[in-house]
Design a protein around this motif. Sequence first.
Motif, PDB file in Angstrom:
ATOM      1  N   GLN A 177       0.830  -1.204   0.000  1.00 22.13           N
ATOM      2  CA  GLN A 177       0.000   0.000   0.000  1.00 22.13           C
ATOM      3  C   GLN A 177       0.867   1.259   0.000  1.00 22.13           C
ATOM      4  O   GLN A 177       0.560   2.239  -0.691  1.00 22.13           O
ATOM      5  CB  GLN A 177      -0.926  -0.009   1.208  1.00 22.13           C
ATOM      6  CG  GLN A 177      -1.932  -1.143   1.242  1.00 22.13           C
ATOM      7  CD  GLN A 177      -2.777  -1.130   2.498  1.00 22.13           C
ATOM      8  OE1 GLN A 177      -2.759  -0.163   3.261  1.00 22.13           O
ATOM      9  NE2 GLN A 177      -3.510  -2.202   2.726  1.00 22.13           N
ATOM     10  N   SER A 178       1.950   1.245   0.770  1.00 23.82           N
ATOM     11  CA  SER A 178       2.828   2.420   0.827  1.00 23.82           C
ATOM     12  C   SER A 178       3.495   2.684  -0.512  1.00 23.82           C
ATOM     13  O   SER A 178       3.587   3.835  -0.967  1.00 23.82           O
ATOM     14  CB  SER A 178       3.894   2.211   1.913  1.00 23.82           C
ATOM     15  OG  SER A 178       3.297   1.985   3.177  1.00 23.82           O
ATOM     16  N   ILE A 179       3.948   1.620  -1.189  1.00 24.44           N
ATOM     17  CA  ILE A 179       4.585   1.790  -2.498  1.00 24.44           C
ATOM     18  C   ILE A 179       3.580   2.291  -3.525  1.00 24.44           C
ATOM     19  O   ILE A 179       3.883   3.174  -4.343  1.00 24.44           O
ATOM     20  CB  ILE A 179       5.224   0.458  -2.943  1.00 24.44           C
ATOM     21  CG1 ILE A 179       6.378   0.093  -2.017  1.00 24.44           C
ATOM     22  CG2 ILE A 179       5.707   0.542  -4.385  1.00 24.44           C
ATOM     23  CD1 ILE A 179       6.992  -1.260  -2.306  1.00 24.44           C
ATOM     24  N   VAL A 180       2.371   1.750  -3.502  1.00 20.22           N
ATOM     25  CA  VAL A 180       1.329   2.194  -4.431  1.00 20.22           C
ATOM     26  C   VAL A 180       1.007   3.668  -4.215  1.00 20.22           C
ATOM     27  O   VAL A 180       0.831   4.441  -5.174  1.00 20.22           O
ATOM     28  CB  VAL A 180       0.073   1.321  -4.272  1.00 20.22           C
ATOM     29  CG1 VAL A 180      -1.118   1.962  -4.956  1.00 20.22           C
ATOM     30  CG2 VAL A 180       0.311  -0.065  -4.839  1.00 20.22           C
ATOM     31  N   MET A 181       0.938   4.096  -2.970  1.00 20.85           N
ATOM     32  CA  MET A 181       0.671   5.501  -2.670  1.00 20.85           C
ATOM     33  C   MET A 181       1.795   6.395  -3.186  1.00 20.85           C
ATOM     34  O   MET A 181       1.552   7.461  -3.766  1.00 20.85           O
ATOM     35  CB  MET A 181       0.499   5.683  -1.166  1.00 20.85           C
ATOM     36  CG  MET A 181       0.196   7.107  -0.734  1.00 20.85           C
ATOM     37  SD  MET A 181      -0.047   7.228   1.055  1.00 20.85           S
ATOM     38  CE  MET A 181      -0.224   9.004   1.256  1.00 20.85           C
ATOM     39  N   PHE A 182       3.045   5.962  -3.013  1.00 22.12           N
ATOM     40  CA  PHE A 182       4.183   6.739  -3.508  1.00 22.12           C
ATOM     41  C   PHE A 182       4.143   6.871  -5.028  1.00 22.12           C
ATOM     42  O   PHE A 182       4.324   7.964  -5.580  1.00 22.12           O
ATOM     43  CB  PHE A 182       5.487   6.076  -3.066  1.00 22.12           C
ATOM     44  CG  PHE A 182       6.706   6.605  -3.760  1.00 22.12           C
ATOM     45  CD1 PHE A 182       7.212   7.854  -3.442  1.00 22.12           C
ATOM     46  CD2 PHE A 182       7.343   5.860  -4.741  1.00 22.12           C
ATOM     47  CE1 PHE A 182       8.337   8.350  -4.094  1.00 22.12           C
ATOM     48  CE2 PHE A 182       8.455   6.344  -5.390  1.00 22.12           C
ATOM     49  CZ  PHE A 182       8.963   7.596  -5.064  1.00 22.12           C
ATOM     50  N   LEU A 183       3.892   5.774  -5.732  1.00 21.25           N
ATOM     51  CA  LEU A 183       3.854   5.819  -7.190  1.00 21.25           C
ATOM     52  C   LEU A 183       2.687   6.667  -7.692  1.00 21.25           C
ATOM     53  O   LEU A 183       2.814   7.372  -8.701  1.00 21.25           O
ATOM     54  CB  LEU A 183       3.750   4.398  -7.742  1.00 21.25           C
ATOM     55  CG  LEU A 183       4.958   3.486  -7.476  1.00 21.25           C
ATOM     56  CD1 LEU A 183       4.703   2.092  -8.028  1.00 21.25           C
ATOM     57  CD2 LEU A 183       6.224   4.068  -8.078  1.00 21.25           C
TER      58      LEU A 183
END
Length: 476
Positions: A422-428
Amino acid sequence: MSRRRSKRQSLLEPAKPLGPAPSFWQSLKSIILASYLNILLIFIPLSVPSTQTLIPVTVSFLAIIPLAKLLAFATDELSMRVGQTLAGLLNATLVVELIVAIISLVHCKLDLVQSSLIGSVLSNLLLVLGMCFFAGGLKYAEQGFGVSTTQLNSSLLTISVIAVLLPAAYHLALTDDNTNNDSDQGYPILALSRGVSIILLFIYGAYLWFQLYSHASMYDDKHDDIQKTNKYAPREKKLFDFKKNKTDAKVTAVESRTGTLTSRTPMMTEATRVDSPNGDGTLGGAPIPPADAGHAADLEAQHEEDEEEETPQLSLFMCLFLLAVVTVLIAVTAEWLVDSIDGLVEGGGISEEFVGVILLPIVGNAAEHATAVTVAVKDKLTLSMGVAMGSSIQIALFVIPFIVTLAWIMGKPLTLLFDPYQSIVMFLSVLVVNYVVQDGKSNWLEGFILMCLYVILGVTFWFYPGSNLSAFLPAC
């Protein structure tokens, strides 16, 4: 009124002159006849959860649709009086996500709290903003908005993403270190999450002061930094240009074959002689006016349109009353929807990860969806950006740290350590939005890209089982 207004005037004065306010009965009639979707209001009392089937979920969706439409209507009416910036800020403040998160926190559903908040940011940034760009792009070739304010919003979102990624990096670093166990990370991660949350709340307070007082003129609807909206060229003009270019190409081809290529002046070309009504470059005996004259006429018409008086359909009291009532009804209906979805998850078929990241944010942001898209079609993209990106900033810099702080007070072990995926998706997602809005203009293709990216994320979260990172934290 001058173009440059004072700080308070830029927020409290309407963008256009207003007509007389309607009476109470006229306002009530406008609310009833605002949309044919009001007939769906009968589903509100029917949306009480009762069984573990899909029926209560569907009924709750149908009940929220007219409420979202009424909220869009009330916000649009309010923007006539207070400006697009303050109306967008008020709409972003009426967040259902905060109520849903508190309810889930009381029931110790910490993973659902985190996934729903991350999903709210993704929904606003990709789905809502993409729908605004796409719907507005169908009517306008390019819609403009403020570059400086948008880049500032992107910086605030980047800071919030860093605050979410740092606890995950901290956990990963200690997990790879053989000298530390997962059981030793509980208190440090709780402590740093609570400290970072307090700092984020101060950043959000500074952002409100910056937007509403110190640099209020930067958020003015008439600020010089806002890019100009360009309409589609008339179809007749495109046909005329196509004929002219085609004729010029034929003449050039003939001259090149005969070896008599000459320099042509703009005074009289073959295209002018063929396409002009009199065949001599004149229109009824008078020279054809240059293109700049038509552009000046368009600017004058646009100026007259900007100064045209707007007639409100609601009085100020009815507008505020409608906002309050609809917000409460949306909150109650969303709570019933949460209970219905909990029963549906227990019955199987849908994972809690997909419910938290995709379904709950769509329901909670239904009001933002309708409001932002409606005003984007009316070329009020500043208000749309205030609703879409403003809601994302509010979730990231206020709701998330506030929920962590509230959990601290309640003795709940809620942290900023979100699911790594979820954190990586939010960053991208924040990275993609930064690229899209950096030029200060939007079109339908950019909106289509954002919506498709959200669909891709929805497909991945349908199959993603989630990870349990709270095993080393104290029991809730």
